[in-house]
Design a protein around this motif. Structure first.
Motif, PDB file in Angstrom:
ATOM      1  N   TYR A 162       0.854  -1.186   0.000  1.00  0.00           N
ATOM      2  CA  TYR A 162       0.000   0.000   0.000  1.00  0.00           C
ATOM      3  C   TYR A 162       0.889   1.235   0.000  1.00  0.00           C
ATOM      4  O   TYR A 162       1.910   1.281   0.690  1.00  0.00           O
ATOM      5  CB  TYR A 162      -0.921   0.004   1.218  1.00  0.00           C
ATOM      6  CG  TYR A 162      -1.808  -1.213   1.294  1.00  0.00           C
ATOM      7  CD1 TYR A 162      -2.905  -1.354   0.448  1.00  0.00           C
ATOM      8  CD2 TYR A 162      -1.545  -2.233   2.199  1.00  0.00           C
ATOM      9  CE1 TYR A 162      -3.721  -2.477   0.503  1.00  0.00           C
ATOM     10  CE2 TYR A 162      -2.355  -3.363   2.265  1.00  0.00           C
ATOM     11  CZ  TYR A 162      -3.438  -3.484   1.418  1.00  0.00           C
ATOM     12  OH  TYR A 162      -4.232  -4.594   1.480  1.00  0.00           O
ATOM     13  N   SER A 222       1.099   5.731  -0.143  1.00  0.00           N
ATOM     14  CA  SER A 222       0.416   7.010   0.062  1.00  0.00           C
ATOM     15  C   SER A 222       1.437   8.138  -0.042  1.00  0.00           C
ATOM     16  O   SER A 222       2.593   7.982   0.368  1.00  0.00           O
ATOM     17  CB  SER A 222      -0.271   7.055   1.430  1.00  0.00           C
ATOM     18  OG  SER A 222      -0.955   8.281   1.608  1.00  0.00           O
ATOM     19  N   ASP A 263      -5.341   1.047   0.722  1.00  0.00           N
ATOM     20  CA  ASP A 263      -4.813   2.347   0.300  1.00  0.00           C
ATOM     21  C   ASP A 263      -5.537   3.485   1.017  1.00  0.00           C
ATOM     22  O   ASP A 263      -4.922   4.469   1.436  1.00  0.00           O
ATOM     23  CB  ASP A 263      -4.952   2.515  -1.209  1.00  0.00           C
ATOM     24  CG  ASP A 263      -3.954   1.682  -1.997  1.00  0.00           C
ATOM     25  OD1 ASP A 263      -2.884   1.347  -1.439  1.00  0.00           O
ATOM     26  OD2 ASP A 263      -4.233   1.368  -3.167  1.00  0.00           O
ATOM     27  N   HIS A 264      -6.852   3.350   1.153  1.00  0.00           N
ATOM     28  CA  HIS A 264      -7.644   4.389   1.816  1.00  0.00           C
ATOM     29  C   HIS A 264      -7.277   4.499   3.293  1.00  0.00           C
ATOM     30  O   HIS A 264      -7.115   5.612   3.822  1.00  0.00           O
ATOM     31  CB  HIS A 264      -9.127   4.074   1.666  1.00  0.00           C
ATOM     32  CG  HIS A 264     -10.028   5.075   2.330  1.00  0.00           C
ATOM     33  ND1 HIS A 264     -10.174   6.367   1.870  1.00  0.00           N
ATOM     34  CD2 HIS A 264     -10.810   4.972   3.445  1.00  0.00           C
ATOM     35  CE1 HIS A 264     -11.024   7.020   2.659  1.00  0.00           C
ATOM     36  NE2 HIS A 264     -11.404   6.194   3.611  1.00  0.00           N
ATOM     37  N   LYS A 273      -3.879   6.173   3.649  1.00  0.00           N
ATOM     38  CA  LYS A 273      -3.965   7.616   3.389  1.00  0.00           C
ATOM     39  C   LYS A 273      -4.513   8.342   4.608  1.00  0.00           C
ATOM     40  O   LYS A 273      -4.037   9.425   4.976  1.00  0.00           O
ATOM     41  CB  LYS A 273      -4.847   7.882   2.172  1.00  0.00           C
ATOM     42  CG  LYS A 273      -4.933   9.355   1.798  1.00  0.00           C
ATOM     43  CD  LYS A 273      -5.731   9.553   0.521  1.00  0.00           C
ATOM     44  CE  LYS A 273      -5.782  11.042   0.136  1.00  0.00           C
ATOM     45  NZ  LYS A 273      -6.500  11.259  -1.132  1.00  0.00           N
ATOM     46  N   ARG A 291      -2.403  11.136   6.652  1.00  0.00           N
ATOM     47  CA  ARG A 291      -2.961  12.481   6.784  1.00  0.00           C
ATOM     48  C   ARG A 291      -3.095  12.880   8.243  1.00  0.00           C
ATOM     49  O   ARG A 291      -2.719  13.987   8.642  1.00  0.00           O
ATOM     50  CB  ARG A 291      -4.324  12.547   6.096  1.00  0.00           C
ATOM     51  CG  ARG A 291      -4.996  13.916   6.194  1.00  0.00           C
ATOM     52  CD  ARG A 291      -6.253  13.937   5.353  1.00  0.00           C
ATOM     53  NE  ARG A 291      -7.166  12.883   5.740  1.00  0.00           N
ATOM     54  CZ  ARG A 291      -8.249  12.544   5.040  1.00  0.00           C
ATOM     55  NH1 ARG A 291      -8.516  13.171   3.911  1.00  0.00           N
ATOM     56  NH2 ARG A 291      -9.044  11.580   5.454  1.00  0.00           N
TER      57      ARG A 291
END
Length: 210
Positions: free
Chosen positions: A23, A25, A172-173, A176, A180
């Motif tokens: 994954y 980001s 992936d989400h 992220k 963040r």
């Protein structure tokens, strides 16, 4: 939480294990420091005075004068949880450019540690604020930085039986969101700590740029 047996991670990045997923980001942000670049640079150079306190609530401990181990917290997806710990080295600046890179993490006997690998690359650059806004009269410094993060995880077999697109997109989400959350919090704390330690008013927080 699903528990897995201890496994060799030497081939997490280059192996062909169908249970391993990668994954990625990327994150970009910028903060304003209301002081000349020389003053900001002197502050950032002395990371032993601010890095550990600004990284809280993450658990941080120094490995050597340039390196730290960080436990990011517990994160999970599809009922599979990990509590990732990474080792980072803060490299000395080169013409007001700072870089952070991943170090091999000392073995601590944790089974969860054997299930993942992390590649963390960050770059931070200092520029006079007027280079970004020629109309400004404020003696300020723009601190721009970006992060490129890749994580390899060996997932339980039951998760890899789900549709490939679902497993990849959800991972992936999640990554992220983690990046963040951690990046914004660390950016704000560094900005607030710098201004407080120099008796300056801190600029308002601004929305991060991706």
């Amino acid at each position: 939480m699903l528990l897995l047996s201890r496994l060799d991670t030497d081939n997490l990045r280059s192996g062909t294990d169908p249970q391993v997923r990668c994954y990625r980001s990327q994150f970009a942000d910028r903060m304003e420091m209301l002081a000349p670049a020389e003053q900001v640079s002197r502050y950032l150079d002395r990371h032993e005075c601010w890095f550990q306190s600004c990284a809280t609530p993450m658990q941080v401990h120094a490995l050597d004068p340039q390196s730290y181990a960080l436990t990011l917290g517990r994160f999970g997806n599809f009922g599979f949880d990990v509590e990732p710990t990474i080792a980072l080295r803060l490299l000395p600046q080169e013409e007001r450019v700072y870089r952070i890179e991943t170090l091999p993490l000392p073995a601590n006997g944790s089974e969860l540690q054997d299930l993942y690998d992390v590649d963390f690359k960050a770059r931070m650059e200092l520029k006079p604020w007027h280079q970004l806004d020629p109309d400004t009269t404020q003696d300020a410094t723009a601190v721009s930085w970006d992060l490129d993060l890749s994580v390899w995880i060996r997932l339980p077999r039951v998760i890899t039986m789900l549709p490939e697109q679902l497993v990849q997109s959800s991972g992936d989400h999640l990554l992220k969101q983690i990046v963040r959350q951690i990046s914004r919090r660390l950016t704000w704390k560094v900005q607030e700590d710098f201004h407080a330690s120099h008796g300056l008013n801190c600029p308002p927080r601004k929305r991060a740029a991706f």
